[in-house]
Structures are given as structure tokens and as C-alpha cells.
Design an enzyme around this catalytic site. Structure first.
Site, PDB file in Angstrom:
ATOM      1  NE  ARG A  47      -2.857  -1.833   3.215  1.00 35.80           N
ATOM      2  CZ  ARG A  47      -2.787  -1.092   4.120  1.00 35.80           C
ATOM      3  NH1 ARG A  47      -4.200  -0.812   4.648  1.00 35.80           N
ATOM      4  NH2 ARG A  47      -1.833  -1.988   5.548  1.00 35.80           N
ATOM      5  CG  HIS A  55     -22.158  10.135   6.691  1.00 34.71           C
ATOM      6  ND1 HIS A  55     -23.233  10.325   6.650  1.00 34.71           N
ATOM      7  CD2 HIS A  55     -21.613   9.128   5.732  1.00 34.71           C
ATOM      8  CE1 HIS A  55     -23.733   8.755   5.552  1.00 34.71           C
ATOM      9  NE2 HIS A  55     -23.049   8.145   6.198  1.00 34.71           N
ATOM     10  CD1 TRP A  90     -19.572  -5.575   1.124  1.00 37.48           C
ATOM     11  CD2 TRP A  90     -19.826  -4.574   2.869  1.00 37.48           C
ATOM     12  NE1 TRP A  90     -20.449  -3.827   1.008  1.00 37.48           N
ATOM     13  CE2 TRP A  90     -20.405  -3.367   2.626  1.00 37.48           C
ATOM     14  CE3 TRP A  90     -19.677  -4.350   4.217  1.00 37.48           C
ATOM     15  CZ2 TRP A  90     -21.171  -3.004   2.768  1.00 37.48           C
ATOM     16  CZ3 TRP A  90     -20.970  -3.555   4.477  1.00 37.48           C
ATOM     17  CH2 TRP A  90     -21.498  -2.426   4.557  1.00 37.48           C
ATOM     18  CB  ILE A 148     -27.567   2.982  13.417  1.00 39.41           C
ATOM     19  CG1 ILE A 148     -28.440   3.771  12.702  1.00 39.41           C
ATOM     20  CG2 ILE A 148     -27.733   1.392  12.573  1.00 39.41           C
ATOM     21  CD1 ILE A 148     -30.532   3.292  13.008  1.00 39.41           C
ATOM     22  N   GLY A 149     -26.595   1.364  16.117  1.00 38.45           N
ATOM     23  CA  GLY A 149     -25.254  -0.240  17.061  1.00 38.45           C
ATOM     24  C   GLY A 149     -24.680   0.546  17.755  1.00 38.45           C
ATOM     25  CD  GLU A 153     -22.471  -2.757  -1.645  1.00 39.21           C
ATOM     26  OE1 GLU A 153     -22.433  -1.829  -0.778  1.00 39.21           O
ATOM     27  OE2 GLU A 153     -21.626  -2.889  -1.432  1.00 39.21           O
ATOM     28  CD  GLU A 172     -27.591   8.104   4.416  1.00 37.16           C
ATOM     29  OE1 GLU A 172     -27.116   6.908   4.583  1.00 37.16           O
ATOM     30  OE2 GLU A 172     -27.606   9.193   3.313  1.00 37.16           O
TER      31      GLU A 172
HETATM   32  N1  GLN Z   1     -24.826  -1.539  13.986  1.00 34.52           N
HETATM   33  C1  GLN Z   1     -23.911  -0.917  12.624  1.00 34.52           C
HETATM   34  C2  GLN Z   1     -23.020   0.092  13.445  1.00 34.52           C
HETATM   35  O1  GLN Z   1     -23.952   0.905  13.973  1.00 34.52           O
HETATM   36  C3  GLN Z   1     -24.098  -0.503  10.911  1.00 34.52           C
HETATM   37  C4  GLN Z   1     -23.342  -0.404  10.372  1.00 34.52           C
HETATM   38  C5  GLN Z   1     -23.670   0.183   8.896  1.00 34.52           C
HETATM   39  O2  GLN Z   1     -24.827   0.387   8.854  1.00 34.52           O
HETATM   40  N2  GLN Z   1     -22.340   0.360   7.893  1.00 34.52           N
HETATM   41  O3  GLN Z   1     -22.371   0.523  12.973  1.00 34.52           O
HETATM   42 ZN    ZN Z   2     -25.332   1.945   8.364  1.00 34.44          ZN
END
Ligand code: GLN
Ligand code: ZN
Length: 768
Positions: A16, A708, A575, A445-446, A619, A679
Site C-alpha cells: 500500500r 456523516h 463484503w 443504529i448500534g 449493492e 438513511e
Molecule cells: N450496526 C452498525 C453500526 O452501527 C451498522 C453499520 C452500517 O450500517 N454500515 O455501526
Molecule cells: Zn448504516
């Protein structure tokens, strides 16, 4: 004589090096001359590696400081006004400004917003979207390609410059400007203005003595509107000139209805991807004019597996009989999407090492295949083929790949396994009774901020510098912290914070049987960013619970409901580097069964809500519409299979971090998650339209703030957004949450934003 060539090589470097040099340059630790020297060295090394491997025509123009689409924008002078300096000179810093934006100094300077970035077809590579204005002029403005051709020549190489074709380049771009200006404007109208610059580029290359150029037109693998198909003929008719000869390349999908068009364009050769679309052969032979070269992409440029030479030779030998020297052998697409060099791996066991091939090895495979056609009796060819056969046979029998338990279990799955016991209406009643949540329930979301301390602890544990006990204690301390924060903020459904996770896929992959990991298998994702996907080697299964201890510990600290947090089967697959010996569908189902067990264990541990993230669900959509339904069927089923083993009173959430749902809303509804978080904040809730129009029946948490950016939105702003959402979705089915996880944020803005979010939900409850 069949010729071995390649469509492109990874530019990032086996260690890299480009990443490191770029980041040092951006920090001001390396000057431009230093950066340029690193680039020059990488190009020289990569040409040499390819040549040593036996590639006869080397790609030039595949090197880019940030992204090859961006390089083309510079070459054509497509530099939006906001990046132009007074002197109008386009420099390396212009390029980086377009890629990364320029942050505002202090004092009211808002900075300059970077160009938009999006995924390169169905890969995980991201390119910078060209920005056109309605009156866009094109002018040759960047010498990089010509300089690199000269550079390769000086090193004594036979080269084939690589260009993105005019139609694909236009297709990838966007017209920007005031609505009144851009409305009704079709960017295809820019083609006539763009073509002269292509003519000029080709002329310059001819003057440099270039015999062949490669012109990438991957959009020929898409469903194209009629005007675009017509434009192909027009464009290539205009670009006709004897030299340089043009090899038109297509990849990632079959040509299908564009086959006749592609075969008959006035160019000198055509490349097709036989890995993705093997059915194109031998049809193509009947369609290709007799004067053209046919390049067959038989070595997979997008995966890490060693090529089955015998299988490839079956096709190639047949083609060689028909085409002779007009046959070229190639990887399926640019090797940009492969890791660089398997030789770099120092910790793989011999068996696995023998199964893999990275870019350098893939070049050697291409060369061996060409050689096998030209000199079938050469001892090296015989040896390589024998080795390939031995690998294929050993793999086919290896217990590492075949796990009879997994296969039996999969065979025993019935449609009932993918169905919850009761319909949503009955489930939600039980869940409401059990969870006793207020209106507009709040959650996250976590993940919570991944601080330097967390990363250091994880690293120390990995290196054996921190004992298991100390590591667990450190992570539990993070959980205690995350919980006390959430309780103080007054959130309703809590999470443990995901401090123990390096990455939402790797964390689970490491705990499943059937996965393997490389140390240097990096692939460029965008700019200096690389990803190192885990490799699915064999049948997948879960030897033991993966997250239960953390969730149970977190639940023991609070009376509020704790949400367990998992990554879904489709995202795990998308992924990772997948297997090639079984379908994506089978791998997704194996993953689904493993996750299903984890869901069951969480439920048994008293966790009443389980979120299964499917960030990569969209995706996975194939490039061609006709293939969508098949994908959606198995992808939805994989989600249902992993989530349907629970009691009605256990609430299943899913999360997807994007909001284009219009064309897949039926599938999203079919997933039948009790709650979906998405989102939406940046689109002002407009993207809920799809859910409204479909009368989406289950609960929804539209993101009310953009994670973001560090900006902290006000209470009033979030109230307004939720009210907007309530115009489209009945209020009793709305949740309140951010757009995505908070791992990339700092604590100060996280606390402030979540505080405002909870206050917003409370205001709405009071109003009701
Ligand atoms: N649960 C994950 C987080 O909160 C979700 C991440 C994601 O959707 N990219 O980071
Ligand atoms: Zn997300």
C-alpha cells in the site's frame, strides 16, 4: 500466436505504498516531488511485474493518483468552476480538491465540497462522478497519460494505453447546475463536444507510436436506452482512424442485447468477460467480423481464486482454432479489483496458499494460458497445467470446503423456516405489550464512537499484549460507559455500542467456520482507502455464540430493552470474497443459518430485540434488470431464514444505510422485519415516498440526522423532519434514530445530537 494482455493492474502497491504516500502528502509530510517519485516507482515496478509474469501488452493509464474516472475528468478539462483557481491552472492539488474537497478555514469560508463519489458498477470500488454543466466545454488539460506512455516506453515496454470510452464516461457523469438550467437537458447532448477531445487523445497516442489502445465501455453490459445505443455507432464512426487500433473492452456482465452492436462497432477488437458471462461464448464467434481481434477474459479479475486452467483452455483452444492470432487472452476485467501479490502473504497455510491467486499470479495465469495455445508441449505449460489439475482435485475433495453437517442442514430447510409464526399485526401487538415503549421510540443504529482507547485495546489484545481477562474488562467498561450515556440521555431502546468490533463483517467472519483471512489482501476502495475482505473458503457454520456474552452483560446493567446487533447474510457475502464453486445463493443461505442460531441464542439470553444489518442489500442487485428478481428472491429469503426462528414477541430490526428503495420496496417489505431503520435525513424525508406509495406495513425508523458530519442538528430541525415523516407514515409506526452507526463520530457531537434527538421525540409525544 495468441497474445497475453491485461486490462489494468492495481495501483495501490503490494505494501500500500501509494496509500501511505498520498496520506503523507495530504498531511504535508511529503512534497509533490516525493509523491511523484513514489508513483513513478510503483508504475515501473508494476510494469516489470506484469512483464516478468509474461504479459505482452502492458496497460498504461491504469495508474491514477486517486481514481481513473477523475483522471479522465482532468484530461478532458471537466473541472467544475469551484475548483478553478484565478490562473486557471489544473494541478495535482486541483485533482485532490475535486476528490476530497477543501475544508473551510475559519471565518465564514464554507470550504469547497468534493465531487460526489459512487460505486463503480457492481464492485466495491468508488469513482468520482464527473460534473458537467449544460454549456460544458471539453479541452485536453492533463498530460498524465502521455507522460506515462513515454515513461513506459523509456523503460522498454510494449504498451496499450487504457481509456474510458466516451459513452461510458458520459454515462457515469451528472449534469449540475440550477434546476432551470439543467431541466430537460440530456447529457448525451454533450457527446458531440466531447468526441473531438477523444480524437485529439488518440492522435497524440498515435504520434507517440502507440499501436493499440484499450477503450473501456462497460456500460455495454447494462440495459441501455435506445438513444445511447445509437450514440455508440455515431461516436465510433467519428473516431475512426487507422491508428492507434482500438480494443473495445466490456466487463462485469454479458453483452446480451448489445452483442450485435458491440461486435459491429468500427474498432479493431473486442474484449468480453467470460467469467461473469460465459454464455457469450461461442455466440460471439458468429457475430464478430472476420478482421477483429477477440479478447477473452477467462481469469477472474474480481476474486482471489486460482484459475482452473483446464476449464479455461477448453474454451480458449476452441477459439484459437477459429481465430489463430486474432485471439487474445486476458483477465475478465482490470485487476484493480484483486489484491496485489500472493507472495506477500507469509502466514497462510500451504493448502490455502495453493488455492489463491492475486494480481501478479493472475497475470502469470493469463500468460500460461496464451502459451498453452502457442506452445502446448512446452514443459512449463505441462507443469502448470498439471499443478492446476492437482489443485482443483485436492480442493474438490478437501474437508475444508465440504462440511456434511452444513449441507445436510441446508437440504433440510423448508419454506416454513423462512416464515415468522404470525403475521406482523399479531407480532407487533405482542411486542408492544412486552416492550412497553412510548410513542416515537428512540434508539441508535448500534455503534458508538470508536475511540483511540478502544482501538488500542483491541490491537494490544490481538498482539497478545493484553490478556483476555483484561480485554474483556476493557470492553465491559466501554459497555458500561455506553449504557450510562444512553440512560442519561433517556433513549428507549439501548445498544451495547459495538466497541469490540473492528468491522461489521470481519468481526463475524472471524468467528465462523469456513472463512479465511489474508494479511495483505488489500483492494482499493476509493482514493487511499483500501479494504481487505475476508475469504469464504468452504461451507459456513457457527461453532459457538458470537455476541451473546456482550449483549447479556449489557442487558444485565439496565431495565430498558437491549437491542442485539448482527450483520445479515447478504452483507456478509457481499463484503467478502465469495467461493466460485457454489452459487452466491447457497453461501447466503449457509450464512443465514449461522446467524439464525445467533438470533436464537440472543433470544434465549433474554434479548427481546435483535437488529440484523443489511447495509449491502441493494449493492447485490445485478447490473441487468432481468436478473433482479432472482437475486431479490434469494436475498430476501436469506434474511427471512436468519430472522424467522424467533417468537412473535421478539422484535426483529434491520438497518440499511441508504434510501433508494423505489425499485426494491416490494422486496424490502417481503423481508418482513418488524422495524427497518434507513438513511433519510439528507433527503428531507422525501425518500419515504416509496414506503408511503407501497403502503409499507411494518414500523420504520427514518434517520433524523446525518451521522456523516459532525454538525449537531437542533431540536426544532429534527421535530420538523419527524413531522414530515409522519405525513407519509402513520406516527404510531415511526421510530426516531440517526441515519447510521456512530462509530466514526466523536463523543461531544454524539452526546449533543442524541440529546437533541431525544428532546425532539419528547416534544412530539407531548404534542400528541
Ligand atoms: N450496526 C452498525 C453500526 O452501527 C451498522 C453499520 C452500517 O450500517 N454500515 O455501526
Ligand atoms: Zn448504516
Amino acid at each position: 500466436m495468441a497474445l497475453a494482455h491485461s486490462l489494468g493492474f492495481p495501483r495501490i502497491g503490494r505494501d500500500r505504498e501509494l496509500k501511505k504516500a498520498l496520506e503523507a502528502y495530504w498531511k504535508g509530510e511529503l512534497d509533490e516531488a516525493g509523491l511523484r517519485a513514489v508513483g513513478r516507482q510503483l508504475r515501473a515496478d508494476h510494469w516489470q511485474l506484469q512483464q516478468d509474469a509474461g504479459i505482452e501488452l502492458l496497460p498504461v493509464g491504469d495508474f491514477a493518483w486517486y481514481d481513473q474516472v477523475l483522471s479522465h475528468s482532468l484530461m478532458f478539462g471537466v473541472v467544475p468552476e469551484r475548483f478553478r483557481t484565478a490562473e486557471g491552472r489544473v494541478t495535482l492539488d486541483t485533482l485532490f480538491a475535486m476528490a476530497r474537497g477543501v475544508s473551510g478555514a475559519c471565518c465564514g469560508n464554507a470550504g469547497t465540497q468534493a465531487q460526489e463519489m459512487t460505486k463503480w458498477f457492481d464492485s466495491n470500488y468508488h469513482y468520482l462522478v464527473p460534473e458537467f454543466s449544460r454549456d460544458q466545454q471539453f479541452r485536453l488539460s492533463w498530460e498524465q497519460l502521455f507522460e506515462e506512455v513515454a515513461e513506459a516506453r523509456a523503460l522498454g515496454h510494449a504498451v496499450k494505453p487504457v481509456l474510458i470510452g466516451p459513452l461510458t464516461y458520459l454515462w457515469l457523469g451528472k449534469v449540475r447546475g440550477a434546476a432551470a438550467e439543467t431541466e430537460g437537458f440530456d447529457k448525451l447532448e454533450l457527446l458531440e463536444r466531447l468526441l473531438p477531445v477523444y480524437g485529439e487523445v488518440l492522435g497524440r497516442l498515435a504520434a507517440l507510436g502507440v499501436e493499440w489502445v484499450q477503450i473501456d465501455e462497460p456500460i455495454l453490459g447494462l440495459d441501455l436506452p435506445a438513444e445511447w445505443k445509437n450514440a455508440f455507432e455515431r461516436a465510433y464512426n467519428l473516431l475512426q482512424q487507422p491508428l492507434p487500433k482500438k480494443l473495445l473492452t466490456t466487463y462485469f456482465a454479458g453483452l446480451e442485447d448489445n452483442l450485435g452492436l458491440a461486435a459491429n462497432l468500427p474498432v479493431d477488437g473486442l474484449h468480453i468477460d467470460l467469467v461473469r458471462a460465459p454464455e457469450q461464448y461461442p455466440t460471439i464467434l458468429d457475430r464478430l467480423p472476420a478482421y477483429k481481434v477477440l479478447s477473452l477474459g477467462v481469469v477472474n479479475g474480481r476474486n482471489v481464486w486460482r484459475c482452473d486452467l483446464e476449464q479455461a483452455l477448453d474454451v480458449l483452444r476452441h477459439a484459437h482454432e477459429r481465430l489463430g492470432a486474432r485471439l487474445w487472452v486476458a483477465p475478465s476485467c482490470s485487476l484493480l479489483h484483486s489484491p496485489v501479490d500472493l507472495e506477500r502473504e507469509d502466514q497462510l497455510d500451504d493448502e490455502l496458499q495453493g488455492w489463491l491467486a492475486f494480481a501478479v499470479q493472475k497475470c502469470a495465469e493469463v500468460a500460461t494460458l496464451a502459451r498453452a495455445l502457442n506452445q502446448p508441449d512446452a514443459p512449463e505449460v505441462q507443469a502448470a497445467r498439471a499443478a492446476s489439475r492437482a489443485v482443483q482435485q485436492a480442493r474438490a475433495r478437501s474437508p475444508r470446503i465440504h462440511n456434511p453437517h452444513v449441507q445436510q442442514r441446508l437440504a433440510a430447510v423448508t419454506p416454513a423456516d423462512s416464515r415468522r409464526a404470525s403475521p406482523f399485526a399479531a407480532r407487533i401487538a405482542q411486542q408492544r405489550a412486552r416492550l412497553d415503549l412510548p410513542a416515537f421510540p428512540t434508539t441508535t443504529i448500534g455503534s458508538f464512537p470508536q475511540t483511540a482507547a478502544i482501538r488500542l485495546a483491541r490491537q494490544a489484545y490481538r498482539l497478545g499484549k493484553l490478556s483476555e481477562t483484561d480485554y474483556v474488562e476493557a470492553m465491559q467498561a466501554e459497555i458500561r460507559h455506553a449504557l450510562s450515556v444512553q440512560e442519561k440521555l433517556g433513549l428507549d431502546v439501548l445498544v451495547h455500542g459495538e466497541a469490540e468490533r473492528n468491522d461489521m463483517v470481519e468481526y463475524f467472519a472471524e468467528q465462523l467456520d469456513g472463512y479465511a483471512f489474508t494479511r495483505f489482501g488489500w483492494v482499493q476502495s476509493y482514493g487511499s482507502r483500501c479494504v481487505k475482505p475476508a475469504v469464504i473458503v468452504g461451507d459456513l457454520s457457527r461453532p459457538q455464540a458470537m455476541t451473546v456474552a456482550w449483549s447479556r452483560y449489557a442487558q444485565s446493567l439496565t431495565d430498558k430493552p437491549m437491542k442485539g446487533m448482527l450483520t445479515g447474510p447478504v452483507t456478509m457475502l457481499m463484503w467478502s470474497f465469495p467461493r466460485e464453486d457454489v452459487s452466491r445463493e447457497v453461501q447466503a443461505r449457509q450464512l443465514a443459518l449461522a446467524i439464525r442460531d445467533e438470533v436464537a441464542d440472543l433470544e434465549a439470553a433474554g434479548i427481546g430485540i435483535v437488529q440484523i444489518d443489511e447495509a449491502a442489500f441493494r449493492e447485490g442487485l445485478p447490473l441487468r434488470r432481468a436478473a433482479w428478481q432472482h437475486y431479490l428472491d434469494w436475498a430476501v429469503d436469506a434474511f427471512r431464514l436468519c430472522s424467522s426462528g424467533v417468537a412473535d414477541a421478539t422484535q426483529i430490526h434491520t438497518h440499511m444505510c441508504y434510501s433508494e428503495f423505489n425499485d426494491v420496496i416490494e422486496a424490502i417489505a417481503a423481508m418482513d422485519a418488524d422495524v427497518i431503520t434507513i438513511e433519510t435525513s439528507r433527503s428531507q424525508m422525501e425518500l419515504l415516498e416509496a414506503f408511503e406509495a407501497f403502503e409499507y406495513p411494518n414500523e420504520i425508523g427514518p434517520g433524523v440526522y446525518d451521522i456523516h458530519s459532525p454538525r449537531v442538528p437542533s431540536v426544532a430541525e429534527m421535530v420538523a423532519l419527524i413531522e414530515k415523516a409522519a405525513e407519509r407514515i402513520p406516527a404510531e409506526r415511526l421510530w426516531v434514530n440517526p441515519d447510521c452507526g456512530l462509530k466514526t463520530r466523536g463523543w461531544p457531537e454524539t452526546l449533543a445530537a442524541l440529546g437533541n434527538m431525544v428532546a425532539a421525540a419528547r416534544q412530539l409525544r407531548d404534542k400528541a
